[in-house]
Scaffold this motif. Structure first.
Motif, PDB file in Angstrom:
ATOM      1  N   THR A 215       0.851  -1.180   0.000  1.00  0.00           N
ATOM      2  CA  THR A 215       0.000   0.000   0.000  1.00  0.00           C
ATOM      3  C   THR A 215       0.889   1.233   0.000  1.00  0.00           C
ATOM      4  O   THR A 215       1.494   1.560   1.024  1.00  0.00           O
ATOM      5  N   PRO A 216       1.042   1.927  -1.123  1.00  0.00           N
ATOM      6  CA  PRO A 216       1.878   3.131  -1.160  1.00  0.00           C
ATOM      7  C   PRO A 216       1.261   4.248  -0.334  1.00  0.00           C
ATOM      8  O   PRO A 216       0.052   4.483  -0.407  1.00  0.00           O
ATOM      9  N   ASN A 217       2.086   4.937   0.450  1.00  0.00           N
ATOM     10  CA  ASN A 217       1.592   5.985   1.349  1.00  0.00           C
ATOM     11  C   ASN A 217       2.064   7.376   0.985  1.00  0.00           C
ATOM     12  O   ASN A 217       1.285   8.322   0.990  1.00  0.00           O
ATOM     13  N   SER A 218       3.370   7.542   0.685  1.00  0.00           N
ATOM     14  CA  SER A 218       3.933   8.880   0.550  1.00  0.00           C
ATOM     15  C   SER A 218       5.129   8.850  -0.388  1.00  0.00           C
ATOM     16  O   SER A 218       5.842   7.841  -0.477  1.00  0.00           O
ATOM     17  N   VAL A 219       5.363   9.979  -1.073  1.00  0.00           N
ATOM     18  CA  VAL A 219       6.521  10.108  -1.954  1.00  0.00           C
ATOM     19  C   VAL A 219       7.083  11.515  -1.805  1.00  0.00           C
ATOM     20  O   VAL A 219       6.333  12.477  -1.629  1.00  0.00           O
ATOM     21  N   ASN A 220       8.425  11.621  -1.840  1.00  0.00           N
ATOM     22  CA  ASN A 220       9.080  12.917  -1.804  1.00  0.00           C
ATOM     23  C   ASN A 220      10.375  12.863  -2.588  1.00  0.00           C
ATOM     24  O   ASN A 220      10.998  11.798  -2.716  1.00  0.00           O
ATOM     25  N   SER A 221      10.769  14.015  -3.126  1.00  0.00           N
ATOM     26  CA  SER A 221      12.014  14.099  -3.875  1.00  0.00           C
ATOM     27  C   SER A 221      13.196  14.090  -2.921  1.00  0.00           C
ATOM     28  O   SER A 221      13.073  14.431  -1.741  1.00  0.00           O
ATOM     29  N   THR A 222      14.366  13.694  -3.435  1.00  0.00           N
ATOM     30  CA  THR A 222      15.581  13.620  -2.633  1.00  0.00           C
ATOM     31  C   THR A 222      16.632  14.567  -3.192  1.00  0.00           C
ATOM     32  O   THR A 222      16.526  15.045  -4.332  1.00  0.00           O
ATOM     33  N   GLN A 223      17.660  14.807  -2.411  1.00  0.00           N
ATOM     34  CA  GLN A 223      18.675  15.797  -2.767  1.00  0.00           C
ATOM     35  C   GLN A 223      19.451  15.440  -4.026  1.00  0.00           C
ATOM     36  O   GLN A 223      19.993  16.318  -4.698  1.00  0.00           O
ATOM     37  N   ASP A 224      19.502  14.151  -4.361  1.00  0.00           N
ATOM     38  CA  ASP A 224      20.266  13.709  -5.528  1.00  0.00           C
ATOM     39  C   ASP A 224      19.430  13.660  -6.806  1.00  0.00           C
ATOM     40  O   ASP A 224      19.861  13.133  -7.822  1.00  0.00           O
ATOM     41  N   GLY A 225      18.220  14.206  -6.761  1.00  0.00           N
ATOM     42  CA  GLY A 225      17.362  14.235  -7.944  1.00  0.00           C
ATOM     43  C   GLY A 225      16.461  13.031  -8.089  1.00  0.00           C
ATOM     44  O   GLY A 225      15.725  12.924  -9.077  1.00  0.00           O
ATOM     45  N   GLY A 226      16.488  12.112  -7.123  1.00  0.00           N
ATOM     46  CA  GLY A 226      15.642  10.931  -7.176  1.00  0.00           C
ATOM     47  C   GLY A 226      14.397  11.087  -6.328  1.00  0.00           C
ATOM     48  O   GLY A 226      13.947  12.198  -6.021  1.00  0.00           O
ATOM     49  N   LEU A 227      13.846   9.933  -5.925  1.00  0.00           N
ATOM     50  CA  LEU A 227      12.638   9.895  -5.105  1.00  0.00           C
ATOM     51  C   LEU A 227      12.798   8.872  -3.999  1.00  0.00           C
ATOM     52  O   LEU A 227      13.515   7.872  -4.156  1.00  0.00           O
ATOM     53  N   VAL A 228      12.109   9.094  -2.892  1.00  0.00           N
ATOM     54  CA  VAL A 228      11.947   8.062  -1.868  1.00  0.00           C
ATOM     55  C   VAL A 228      10.456   7.850  -1.674  1.00  0.00           C
ATOM     56  O   VAL A 228       9.674   8.804  -1.595  1.00  0.00           O
ATOM     57  N   VAL A 229      10.047   6.579  -1.648  1.00  0.00           N
ATOM     58  CA  VAL A 229       8.642   6.200  -1.507  1.00  0.00           C
ATOM     59  C   VAL A 229       8.475   5.416  -0.216  1.00  0.00           C
ATOM     60  O   VAL A 229       9.261   4.511   0.077  1.00  0.00           O
ATOM     61  N   LEU A 230       7.467   5.775   0.561  1.00  0.00           N
ATOM     62  CA  LEU A 230       7.095   5.020   1.750  1.00  0.00           C
ATOM     63  C   LEU A 230       5.842   4.218   1.454  1.00  0.00           C
ATOM     64  O   LEU A 230       4.872   4.749   0.902  1.00  0.00           O
ATOM     65  N   ALA A 231       5.871   2.936   1.815  1.00  0.00           N
ATOM     66  CA  ALA A 231       4.716   2.064   1.624  1.00  0.00           C
ATOM     67  C   ALA A 231       4.507   1.228   2.883  1.00  0.00           C
ATOM     68  O   ALA A 231       5.393   1.121   3.739  1.00  0.00           O
TER      69      ALA A 231
END
Length: 308
Positions: A215-231
Protein backbone atom coordinates in the motif's frame (compact mmCIF):
# COMPACT_ATOMS: atom_id res chain seq x y z
CA UNK A 1 -27.20 20.58 17.79
CA UNK A 2 -28.33 17.92 20.25
CA UNK A 3 -26.72 14.49 20.03
CA UNK A 4 -23.70 15.86 18.16
CA UNK A 5 -20.04 16.67 18.74
CA UNK A 6 -17.52 18.86 16.93
CA UNK A 7 -14.36 17.18 15.65
CA UNK A 8 -11.42 18.49 13.65
CA UNK A 9 -9.28 16.75 11.03
CA UNK A 10 -6.07 17.98 9.39
CA UNK A 11 -5.17 17.37 5.77
CA UNK A 12 -2.64 19.88 4.36
CA UNK A 13 0.41 21.41 6.06
CA UNK A 14 3.00 23.94 4.87
CA UNK A 15 5.91 25.85 6.37
CA UNK A 16 5.51 29.64 5.98
CA UNK A 17 8.79 31.10 4.60
CA UNK A 18 8.55 34.15 6.87
CA UNK A 19 8.11 31.88 9.90
CA UNK A 20 5.43 29.62 11.31
CA UNK A 21 3.04 27.11 9.76
CA UNK A 22 -0.29 26.95 7.97
CA UNK A 23 -2.64 23.97 8.21
CA UNK A 24 -5.87 23.18 6.40
CA UNK A 25 -8.47 20.54 7.18
CA UNK A 26 -12.07 20.27 8.27
CA UNK A 27 -14.42 21.13 11.11
CA UNK A 28 -16.92 18.29 11.35
CA UNK A 29 -20.25 18.06 13.16
CA UNK A 30 -20.77 14.39 14.03
CA UNK A 31 -23.99 12.78 15.26
CA UNK A 32 -22.98 10.76 18.32
CA UNK A 33 -25.65 8.06 17.97
CA UNK A 34 -24.28 6.67 14.70
CA UNK A 35 -21.11 8.74 14.04
CA UNK A 36 -22.73 10.18 10.89
CA UNK A 37 -21.20 13.44 9.62
CA UNK A 38 -23.92 16.11 9.62
CA UNK A 39 -21.91 19.15 8.51
CA UNK A 40 -18.39 19.69 7.24
CA UNK A 41 -16.63 23.04 6.84
CA UNK A 42 -13.11 23.87 5.65
CA UNK A 43 -10.67 24.91 8.37
CA UNK A 44 -7.49 27.00 8.06
CA UNK A 45 -5.23 27.83 10.99
CA UNK A 46 -1.87 29.55 11.27
CA UNK A 47 0.72 28.87 13.95
CA UNK A 48 3.84 30.74 14.98
CA UNK A 49 7.32 29.17 14.97
CA UNK A 50 6.65 27.71 18.44
CA UNK A 51 3.40 26.05 17.37
CA UNK A 52 1.09 28.52 19.12
CA UNK A 53 -2.19 29.47 17.43
CA UNK A 54 -2.13 32.79 15.56
CA UNK A 55 -5.38 32.79 13.57
CA UNK A 56 -8.20 30.41 12.68
CA UNK A 57 -10.94 30.65 10.07
CA UNK A 58 -13.82 28.30 9.25
CA UNK A 59 -15.29 28.41 5.76
CA UNK A 60 -18.59 27.66 4.08
CA UNK A 61 -20.60 24.56 4.90
CA UNK A 62 -20.16 21.52 2.64
CA UNK A 63 -16.44 21.80 1.82
CA UNK A 64 -13.35 20.08 3.25
CA UNK A 65 -9.88 21.61 3.15
CA UNK A 66 -7.45 19.29 1.35
CA UNK A 67 -4.17 21.08 0.53
CA UNK A 68 -2.34 24.38 1.09
CA UNK A 69 0.68 26.20 -0.31
CA UNK A 70 2.19 29.68 -0.04
CA UNK A 71 2.35 31.89 -3.16
CA UNK A 72 4.95 34.49 -4.13
CA UNK A 73 2.93 37.22 -2.40
CA UNK A 74 3.11 35.37 0.91
CA UNK A 75 -0.58 34.53 0.86
CA UNK A 76 -2.12 31.07 1.16
CA UNK A 77 -3.70 29.02 -1.63
CA UNK A 78 -6.24 26.57 -0.25
CA UNK A 79 -7.66 23.63 -2.21
CA UNK A 80 -10.97 22.31 -0.90
CA UNK A 81 -13.67 19.97 -2.17
CA UNK A 82 -17.17 18.75 -1.44
CA UNK A 83 -16.06 15.23 -2.49
CA UNK A 84 -18.83 15.16 -5.06
CA UNK A 85 -19.18 17.91 -7.64
CA UNK A 86 -16.63 20.68 -7.20
CA UNK A 87 -13.08 21.64 -6.26
CA UNK A 88 -12.47 25.16 -4.96
CA UNK A 89 -9.17 27.08 -5.11
CA UNK A 90 -9.03 30.09 -2.78
CA UNK A 91 -6.41 32.70 -1.94
CA UNK A 92 -6.45 33.79 1.71
CA UNK A 93 -4.54 36.85 2.86
CA UNK A 94 -1.83 35.85 5.33
CA UNK A 95 -2.53 38.89 7.50
CA UNK A 96 -6.13 38.10 8.44
CA UNK A 97 -7.15 34.93 6.52
CA UNK A 98 -9.79 36.79 4.51
CA UNK A 99 -10.43 35.69 0.94
CA UNK A 100 -8.90 37.61 -1.98
CA UNK A 101 -10.50 35.45 -4.65
CA UNK A 102 -11.81 31.95 -5.24
CA UNK A 103 -12.71 29.80 -8.23
CA UNK A 104 -14.67 26.56 -8.44
CA UNK A 105 -13.91 23.73 -10.86
CA UNK A 106 -15.90 20.61 -11.70
CA UNK A 107 -14.83 17.57 -9.71
CA UNK A 108 -17.21 14.87 -10.91
CA UNK A 109 -18.08 11.71 -9.04
CA UNK A 110 -15.54 9.41 -7.45
CA UNK A 111 -12.64 11.88 -7.10
CA UNK A 112 -10.21 11.54 -4.19
CA UNK A 113 -7.78 14.46 -4.05
CA UNK A 114 -4.16 14.08 -3.02
CA UNK A 115 -3.17 16.31 -0.11
CA UNK A 116 -0.66 18.32 -2.15
CA UNK A 117 -0.74 21.66 -3.98
CA UNK A 118 2.20 23.01 -5.98
CA UNK A 119 3.25 26.25 -7.67
CA UNK A 120 5.88 26.56 -10.41
CA UNK A 121 8.08 29.57 -11.21
CA UNK A 122 5.36 30.91 -13.51
CA UNK A 123 2.81 30.80 -10.66
CA UNK A 124 0.91 27.95 -12.27
CA UNK A 125 -0.98 25.82 -9.74
CA UNK A 126 -0.95 22.00 -9.87
CA UNK A 127 -2.96 19.39 -8.03
CA UNK A 128 -4.13 15.86 -8.63
CA UNK A 129 -5.90 12.80 -7.34
CA UNK A 130 -7.59 9.56 -8.25
CA UNK A 131 -10.92 8.95 -9.99
CA UNK A 132 -12.73 5.66 -9.44
CA UNK A 133 -15.82 5.24 -11.58
CA UNK A 134 -16.55 4.14 -15.17
CA UNK A 135 -13.42 5.99 -16.35
CA UNK A 136 -10.85 5.48 -13.61
CA UNK A 137 -7.26 6.57 -13.21
CA UNK A 138 -4.97 9.43 -12.17
CA UNK A 139 -6.29 12.97 -12.57
CA UNK A 140 -3.83 15.87 -12.99
CA UNK A 141 -4.86 19.54 -13.13
CA UNK A 142 -3.07 22.81 -13.91
CA UNK A 143 -4.42 26.35 -13.79
CA UNK A 144 -3.25 29.93 -13.43
CA UNK A 145 -4.02 31.74 -10.19
CA UNK A 146 -7.34 33.62 -10.34
CA UNK A 147 -8.27 31.83 -13.58
CA UNK A 148 -11.80 30.49 -13.88
CA UNK A 149 -10.60 27.89 -16.39
CA UNK A 150 -7.93 25.21 -16.14
CA UNK A 151 -4.96 24.98 -18.52
CA UNK A 152 -5.60 21.25 -18.56
CA UNK A 153 -7.54 18.63 -16.62
CA UNK A 154 -6.15 15.23 -17.61
CA UNK A 155 -7.14 11.65 -16.82
CA UNK A 156 -4.55 8.89 -17.23
CA UNK A 157 -6.51 5.70 -17.63
CA UNK A 158 -4.96 2.29 -17.08
CA UNK A 159 -5.87 -1.36 -16.87
CA UNK A 160 -6.04 -2.80 -14.31
CA UNK A 161 -7.36 0.21 -12.42
CA UNK A 162 -4.57 2.24 -10.82
CA UNK A 163 -5.14 3.72 -7.38
CA UNK A 164 -3.10 6.90 -6.85
CA UNK A 165 -2.24 7.92 -3.30
CA UNK A 166 0.28 10.80 -3.40
CA UNK A 167 2.41 12.96 -5.70
CA UNK A 168 5.35 15.36 -5.43
CA UNK A 169 7.74 17.48 -7.49
CA UNK A 170 10.30 15.42 -9.41
CA UNK A 171 12.88 17.83 -10.82
CA UNK A 172 10.85 20.08 -13.14
CA UNK A 173 8.21 17.34 -13.37
CA UNK A 174 5.88 15.50 -11.00
CA UNK A 175 5.77 11.94 -9.69
CA UNK A 176 2.55 10.11 -8.80
CA UNK A 177 2.56 6.89 -6.78
CA UNK A 178 -0.10 4.24 -6.44
CA UNK A 179 -0.73 0.59 -7.15
CA UNK A 180 -2.51 -1.31 -9.88
CA UNK A 181 -1.79 -4.77 -8.42
CA UNK A 182 -1.86 -5.82 -4.78
CA UNK A 183 1.80 -6.83 -4.62
CA UNK A 184 3.48 -3.85 -6.34
CA UNK A 185 3.48 -0.07 -6.54
CA UNK A 186 4.05 2.24 -9.48
CA UNK A 187 5.75 5.58 -9.99
CA UNK A 188 4.45 7.66 -12.88
CA UNK A 189 6.58 10.65 -13.93
CA UNK A 190 4.51 13.37 -15.62
CA UNK A 191 5.87 16.61 -17.04
CA UNK A 192 4.28 19.93 -16.11
CA UNK A 193 2.71 19.92 -19.60
CA UNK A 194 0.94 16.66 -18.77
CA UNK A 195 3.15 14.27 -20.78
CA UNK A 196 3.97 10.89 -19.20
CA UNK A 197 7.77 10.56 -19.12
CA UNK A 198 7.74 7.05 -17.66
CA UNK A 199 5.59 4.68 -15.62
CA UNK A 200 7.33 1.86 -13.76
CA UNK A 201 6.32 -0.79 -11.24
CA UNK A 202 8.29 -2.00 -8.22
CA UNK A 203 8.07 -4.85 -5.71
CA UNK A 204 9.68 -5.37 -2.32
CA UNK A 205 11.87 -8.47 -1.86
CA UNK A 206 11.12 -10.25 1.43
CA UNK A 207 12.95 -13.56 1.02
CA UNK A 208 10.71 -16.60 0.92
CA UNK A 209 7.58 -14.83 2.10
CA UNK A 210 4.96 -14.43 -0.62
CA UNK A 211 2.78 -12.78 -1.61
CA UNK A 212 3.26 -9.26 -0.25
CA UNK A 213 0.47 -6.70 -0.21
CA UNK A 214 1.83 -3.23 -0.90
CA UNK A 215 0.00 0.00 0.00
CA UNK A 216 1.88 3.13 -1.16
CA UNK A 217 1.59 5.99 1.35
CA UNK A 218 3.93 8.88 0.55
CA UNK A 219 6.52 10.11 -1.95
CA UNK A 220 9.08 12.92 -1.80
CA UNK A 221 12.01 14.10 -3.87
CA UNK A 222 15.58 13.62 -2.63
CA UNK A 223 18.67 15.80 -2.77
CA UNK A 224 20.27 13.71 -5.53
CA UNK A 225 17.36 14.23 -7.94
CA UNK A 226 15.64 10.93 -7.18
CA UNK A 227 12.64 9.90 -5.10
CA UNK A 228 11.95 8.06 -1.87
CA UNK A 229 8.64 6.20 -1.51
CA UNK A 230 7.09 5.02 1.75
CA UNK A 231 4.72 2.06 1.62
CA UNK A 232 3.03 -0.34 4.02
CA UNK A 233 3.64 -4.03 3.28
CA UNK A 234 1.73 -6.99 4.65
CA UNK A 235 3.61 -10.27 4.74
CA UNK A 236 0.66 -12.48 3.97
CA UNK A 237 1.40 -16.18 4.39
CA UNK A 238 3.48 -15.78 7.54
CA UNK A 239 2.43 -17.45 10.77
CA UNK A 240 1.55 -14.05 12.20
CA UNK A 241 0.49 -11.62 9.48
CA UNK A 242 1.53 -8.05 10.28
CA UNK A 243 2.17 -4.74 8.55
CA UNK A 244 5.62 -3.19 8.24
CA UNK A 245 7.11 0.01 6.83
CA UNK A 246 8.83 -0.24 3.46
CA UNK A 247 11.08 2.32 1.77
CA UNK A 248 11.98 2.44 -1.91
CA UNK A 249 14.69 4.72 -3.32
CA UNK A 250 14.82 5.35 -7.08
CA UNK A 251 17.05 7.60 -9.17
CA UNK A 252 16.04 10.30 -11.64
CA UNK A 253 15.57 7.66 -14.38
CA UNK A 254 13.25 5.51 -12.30
CA UNK A 255 15.85 2.83 -11.58
CA UNK A 256 15.65 1.34 -8.06
CA UNK A 257 18.66 2.07 -5.82
CA UNK A 258 17.57 0.12 -2.71
CA UNK A 259 14.61 -1.08 -0.65
CA UNK A 260 14.29 -1.45 3.11
CA UNK A 261 11.58 -3.08 5.25
CA UNK A 262 11.32 -2.58 8.99
CA UNK A 263 8.73 -2.53 11.75
CA UNK A 264 7.62 -4.02 15.04
CA UNK A 265 7.03 -7.80 15.10
CA UNK A 266 3.37 -8.69 15.58
CA UNK A 267 2.36 -5.02 15.43
CA UNK A 268 0.42 -3.22 12.71
CA UNK A 269 2.80 -0.56 11.34
CA UNK A 270 1.19 1.76 8.79
CA UNK A 271 3.12 4.44 6.90
CA UNK A 272 1.95 8.05 6.74
CA UNK A 273 4.74 10.27 5.35
CA UNK A 274 8.45 10.32 4.51
CA UNK A 275 10.79 13.32 4.32
CA UNK A 276 14.52 13.68 3.71
CA UNK A 277 16.54 15.49 6.38
CA UNK A 278 19.25 18.04 5.58
CA UNK A 279 21.97 15.43 6.26
CA UNK A 280 20.48 13.01 3.71
CA UNK A 281 18.80 10.75 6.24
CA UNK A 282 15.07 10.05 6.24
CA UNK A 283 12.24 10.72 8.68
CA UNK A 284 9.41 8.18 8.54
CA UNK A 285 6.08 9.10 10.15
CA UNK A 286 3.61 6.32 10.84
CA UNK A 287 1.21 4.68 13.28
CA UNK A 288 1.77 1.46 15.19
CA UNK A 289 -1.21 -0.50 16.54
CA UNK A 290 -1.18 -3.30 19.11
CA UNK A 291 -4.20 -4.64 20.94
CA UNK A 292 -6.41 -1.95 19.43
CA UNK A 293 -4.22 0.90 20.75
CA UNK A 294 -2.63 3.10 18.08
CA UNK A 295 0.35 5.39 18.68
CA UNK A 296 2.18 7.82 16.39
CA UNK A 297 5.74 6.79 15.56
CA UNK A 298 8.63 8.79 14.09
CA UNK A 299 11.65 6.83 12.86
CA UNK A 300 15.01 8.23 11.72
CA UNK A 301 17.05 6.30 9.15
CA UNK A 302 20.33 6.95 7.37
CA UNK A 303 20.47 7.87 3.67
CA UNK A 304 20.14 4.17 2.76
CA UNK A 305 16.99 3.62 4.79
CA UNK A 306 18.67 1.83 7.69
CA UNK A 307 17.47 2.75 11.18
CA UNK A 308 20.01 4.85 13.08
Amino acid sequence: LKDSVITYSASGFEIIPSGGYVITGSRNTIRTSDQQALFTKPLVITLDANGSLVKKVIGANGLSGKAVTVNSGGNFLILSTDNDSQMVLTELKASDLTSSWFNAYGAGDGLTLARRLFLDENSKVYWGGFVQKTLSGIRFIRTAQKSQNTDFDLLYKSSPISTASDFCRFGFDFAFIGNSTADSLFVKRITRDGIVAFSKSYTFPVGSVAPVTVTPNSVNSTQDGGLVVLATVNKAGTQISDNDYALLKINAFGEPSWTQIFGSPRFQDNGVSVLQASNGGLWVLGTTTQGGIAIITLTKTDKNGKIE
